[in-house]
Design an enzyme around this catalytic site. Structure first.
Site, PDB file in Angstrom:
ATOM      1  CB  ILE A  61      -1.132  -0.024   1.006  1.00  0.00           C
ATOM      2  CG1 ILE A  61      -0.381  -0.001   2.647  1.00  0.00           C
ATOM      3  CG2 ILE A  61      -2.021  -0.982   1.034  1.00  0.00           C
ATOM      4  CD1 ILE A  61      -1.363   0.389   3.636  1.00  0.00           C
ATOM      5  CG  ASN A  87      -6.424  -5.969   7.842  1.00  0.00           C
ATOM      6  OD1 ASN A  87      -7.038  -6.078   8.958  1.00  0.00           O
ATOM      7  ND2 ASN A  87      -5.566  -6.810   7.338  1.00  0.00           N
ATOM      8  CE  LYS A  93       5.642  -6.651  17.839  1.00  0.00           C
ATOM      9  NZ  LYS A  93       4.326  -7.153  17.744  1.00  0.00           N
ATOM     10  CE1 TYR A 190      -1.999   0.080  15.047  1.00  0.00           C
ATOM     11  CE2 TYR A 190      -3.056   0.562  17.140  1.00  0.00           C
ATOM     12  CZ  TYR A 190      -2.952  -0.244  15.871  1.00  0.00           C
ATOM     13  OH  TYR A 190      -4.138  -1.023  15.535  1.00  0.00           O
ATOM     14  CE  LYS A 194      -4.861   1.075  12.804  1.00  0.00           C
ATOM     15  NZ  LYS A 194      -5.323   0.460  11.602  1.00  0.00           N
TER      16      LYS A 194
HETATM   17  N1  LIG Z   1      -4.554  -7.301  16.628  1.00  0.00           N
HETATM   18  C1  LIG Z   1      -5.344  -6.087  17.465  1.00  0.00           C
HETATM   19  O1  LIG Z   1      -5.437  -6.341  18.394  1.00  0.00           O
HETATM   20  C2  LIG Z   1      -6.077  -5.038  16.709  1.00  0.00           C
HETATM   21  C3  LIG Z   1      -6.643  -4.048  17.304  1.00  0.00           C
HETATM   22  C4  LIG Z   1      -7.115  -2.969  16.817  1.00  0.00           C
HETATM   23  C5  LIG Z   1      -6.917  -2.645  15.328  1.00  0.00           C
HETATM   24  N2  LIG Z   1      -6.296  -3.814  14.731  1.00  0.00           N
HETATM   25  C6  LIG Z   1      -5.971  -3.386  13.166  1.00  0.00           C
HETATM   26  O2  LIG Z   1      -6.449  -4.651  12.456  1.00  0.00           O
HETATM   27  C7  LIG Z   1      -5.815  -4.559  11.324  1.00  0.00           C
HETATM   28  C8  LIG Z   1      -5.084  -5.871  11.125  1.00  0.00           C
HETATM   29  O3  LIG Z   1      -4.140  -5.969  12.361  1.00  0.00           O
HETATM   30  P1  LIG Z   1      -3.592  -7.365  12.617  1.00  0.00           P
HETATM   31  O4  LIG Z   1      -3.460  -7.604  14.012  1.00  0.00           O
HETATM   32  O5  LIG Z   1      -4.070  -8.569  12.055  1.00  0.00           O
HETATM   33  O6  LIG Z   1      -1.976  -7.130  12.147  1.00  0.00           O
HETATM   34  P2  LIG Z   1      -1.120  -8.136  11.630  1.00  0.00           P
HETATM   35  O7  LIG Z   1      -0.954  -9.449  11.964  1.00  0.00           O
HETATM   36  O8  LIG Z   1       0.456  -7.405  12.059  1.00  0.00           O
HETATM   37  O9  LIG Z   1      -1.156  -8.145  10.060  1.00  0.00           O
HETATM   38  C9  LIG Z   1      -0.781  -6.699   9.049  1.00  0.00           C
HETATM   39  C10 LIG Z   1      -1.344  -7.110   7.760  1.00  0.00           C
HETATM   40  O10 LIG Z   1      -0.899  -5.793   7.068  1.00  0.00           O
HETATM   41  C11 LIG Z   1       0.054  -6.144   6.202  1.00  0.00           C
HETATM   42  N3  LIG Z   1       0.817  -4.886   6.060  1.00  0.00           N
HETATM   43  C12 LIG Z   1       1.459  -4.062   6.728  1.00  0.00           C
HETATM   44  N4  LIG Z   1       2.133  -3.154   6.246  1.00  0.00           N
HETATM   45  C13 LIG Z   1       1.978  -3.122   4.814  1.00  0.00           C
HETATM   46  C14 LIG Z   1       1.926  -2.303   3.567  1.00  0.00           C
HETATM   47  N5  LIG Z   1       2.809  -1.296   3.639  1.00  0.00           N
HETATM   48  N6  LIG Z   1       1.369  -2.777   2.248  1.00  0.00           N
HETATM   49  C15 LIG Z   1       0.792  -4.012   2.426  1.00  0.00           C
HETATM   50  N7  LIG Z   1       0.444  -4.769   3.369  1.00  0.00           N
HETATM   51  C16 LIG Z   1       0.833  -4.412   4.594  1.00  0.00           C
HETATM   52  C17 LIG Z   1       1.015  -7.243   6.753  1.00  0.00           C
HETATM   53  O11 LIG Z   1       1.883  -7.759   5.645  1.00  0.00           O
HETATM   54  P3  LIG Z   1       3.035  -8.449   6.085  1.00  0.00           P
HETATM   55  O12 LIG Z   1       2.857 -10.018   6.578  1.00  0.00           O
HETATM   56  O13 LIG Z   1       3.721  -8.624   4.600  1.00  0.00           O
HETATM   57  O14 LIG Z   1       3.880  -7.874   6.952  1.00  0.00           O
HETATM   58  C18 LIG Z   1      -0.120  -8.246   7.096  1.00  0.00           C
HETATM   59  O15 LIG Z   1      -0.565  -8.862   6.380  1.00  0.00           O
HETATM   60  C19 LIG Z   1      -4.664  -3.384  11.494  1.00  0.00           C
HETATM   61  O16 LIG Z   1      -5.337  -2.356  10.597  1.00  0.00           O
HETATM   62  C20 LIG Z   1      -4.795  -3.235  12.847  1.00  0.00           C
HETATM   63  O17 LIG Z   1      -4.299  -1.678  12.971  1.00  0.00           O
HETATM   64  C21 LIG Z   1      -5.607  -4.672  15.266  1.00  0.00           C
END
Ligand SMILES: NC(=O)c1ccc[n+]([C@@H]2O[C@H](COP(=O)([O-])OP(=O)(O)OC[C@H]3O[C@@H](n4cnc5c(N)ncnc54)[C@H](OP(=O)(O)O)[C@@H]3O)[C@@H](O)[C@H]2O)c1
Length: 280
Positions: A61, A87, A93, A190, A194
């Site tokens: 992206i 997404n 961290k 972060y 958001k």
């Molecule tokens: N987990 C939670 O508790 C939580 C809570 C609130 C909100 N969220 C939101 O939910 C969404 C998903 O989170 P998650 O926990 O599933 O995160 P995750 O496991 O870290 O997965 C993030 C995904 O985004 C991809 N990504 C990161 N940077 C990118 C880029 N520049 N271009 C294309 N793809 C990219 C990663 O690809 P790679 O594998 O190549 O790195 C991975 O597929 C995010 O928007 C996060 O902020 C998560």
């Protein structure tokens, strides 16, 4: 004409579970987007073993060429887009050693500006009744901003995209000057990113309301605290549970009026983004 759903950053985590659920529930093609094709293919293979059939597409992206290639594929092969789930995101961290200026620039560039570039490129392809979901967070609630002045600017019901971009740039300048906490911005880049994603979502719905294409709905969603790489697997929710509210918003039936331009919690209920109280 086949319908199409696109989920960014869906080779793992919540995005992967959103693809899986859409493969089961959405009447159309589901595109699993991954910046790395090998990781994307592995994710597709896992779903194929379950009898599901997502289509893989490369998408970084932060790379406009990559976004343009996806737009070309959508135009040529599907003639339009019915569901877009923004997404993909990053989070440093808590023990990251990179200087905070770098953390803030990287995080805002991916989570805000790159997602905005995806929207700008793909929104012209949305068909009437399309559904867009922006993944926000509980950390993207307005109360994360302690400055009443900044909160007032961000909650202006007439805020434009250009004005929001100016506020984002103001944040980055405050970070560079080392005064972001004194100015009342959130603790982490972060969280700030958001908050901006949430504010952007409300602006985007106002723009859709003026669009000639009928019934395009966008919502910001807090998926819950989920067990993924992003949370170092500390979240109690499974990725399937985290996908629940995003999928609910992606599949809102035609002409639904709520949620619409709202902040949606992991239980799929609308919450008041501006509330300073706890919503849980
Ligand atoms: N987990 C939670 O508790 C939580 C809570 C609130 C909100 N969220 C939101 O939910 C969404 C998903 O989170 P998650 O926990 O599933 O995160 P995750 O496991 O870290 O997965 C993030 C995904 O985004 C991809 N990504 C990161 N940077 C990118 C880029 N520049 N271009 C294309 N793809 C990219 C990663 O690809 P790679 O594998 O190549 O790195 C991975 O597929 C995010 O928007 C996060 O902020 C998560």
């Amino acid at each position: 004409m086949g319908r199409l759903a696109v989920v960014t950053g869906s080779n793992k985590g919540i995005g992967f579970a959103i693809v899986e659920a859409l493969c089961k529930k959405f009447d159309g093609t589901v595109m699993l987007c991954s910046r790395d094709l090998e990781r994307g293919q592995k994710a597709v293979d896992v779903l194929k073993q379950k009898g599901l059939n997502p289509v893989l597409h490369q998408l970084e992206i932060s790379d406009q060429n990559s976004i343009n290639k996806l737009a070309e594929t959508i135009k040529n092969e599907y003639q339009g887009l019915d569901i877009l789930v923004n997404n993909a995101a990053i989070a440093y961290k808590h023990d990251a050693t990179e200087p905070f200026v770098k953390q803030a620039e990287d995080t805002i560039n991916v989570n805000f500006f790159a997602n905005l570039d995806v929207c700008k490129t793909l929104f012209p392809l949305l068909r009437p009744h399309a559904r867009v979901v922006n993944l926000s967070s509980s950390l993207g609630m307005l109360k994360q901003v302690s400055s009443p002045e900044i909160r007032t600017k961000l909650s202006n019901p007439n805020l434009t995209e250009d004005q929001l971009i100016s506020i984002v740039k103001e944040y980055l300048a405050d970070v560079k000057a080392g005064v972001h906490l004194d100015k009342g911005w959130p603790q982490t880049a972060y969280s700030t990113s958001k908050v901006f994603v949430s504010a952007l979502t409300f602006i985007q719905q106002r723009e859709f309301n003026k669009d000639t294409r009928e019934d395009i709905v966008i919502n910001a969603v807090h998926p819950g605290y989920v067990d993924t790489d992003m949370t170092s697997h500390k979240g109690p929710l499974t990725i399937e549970e985290g996908a629940s509210a995003p999928v609910y918003c992606a599949l809102l039936p035609p002409n639904s009026t709520k949620p619409k331009g709202d902040m949606v919690w992991c239980n799929s209920k609308i919450v008041d983004w501006q509330s300073l109280e706890s919503v849980e």
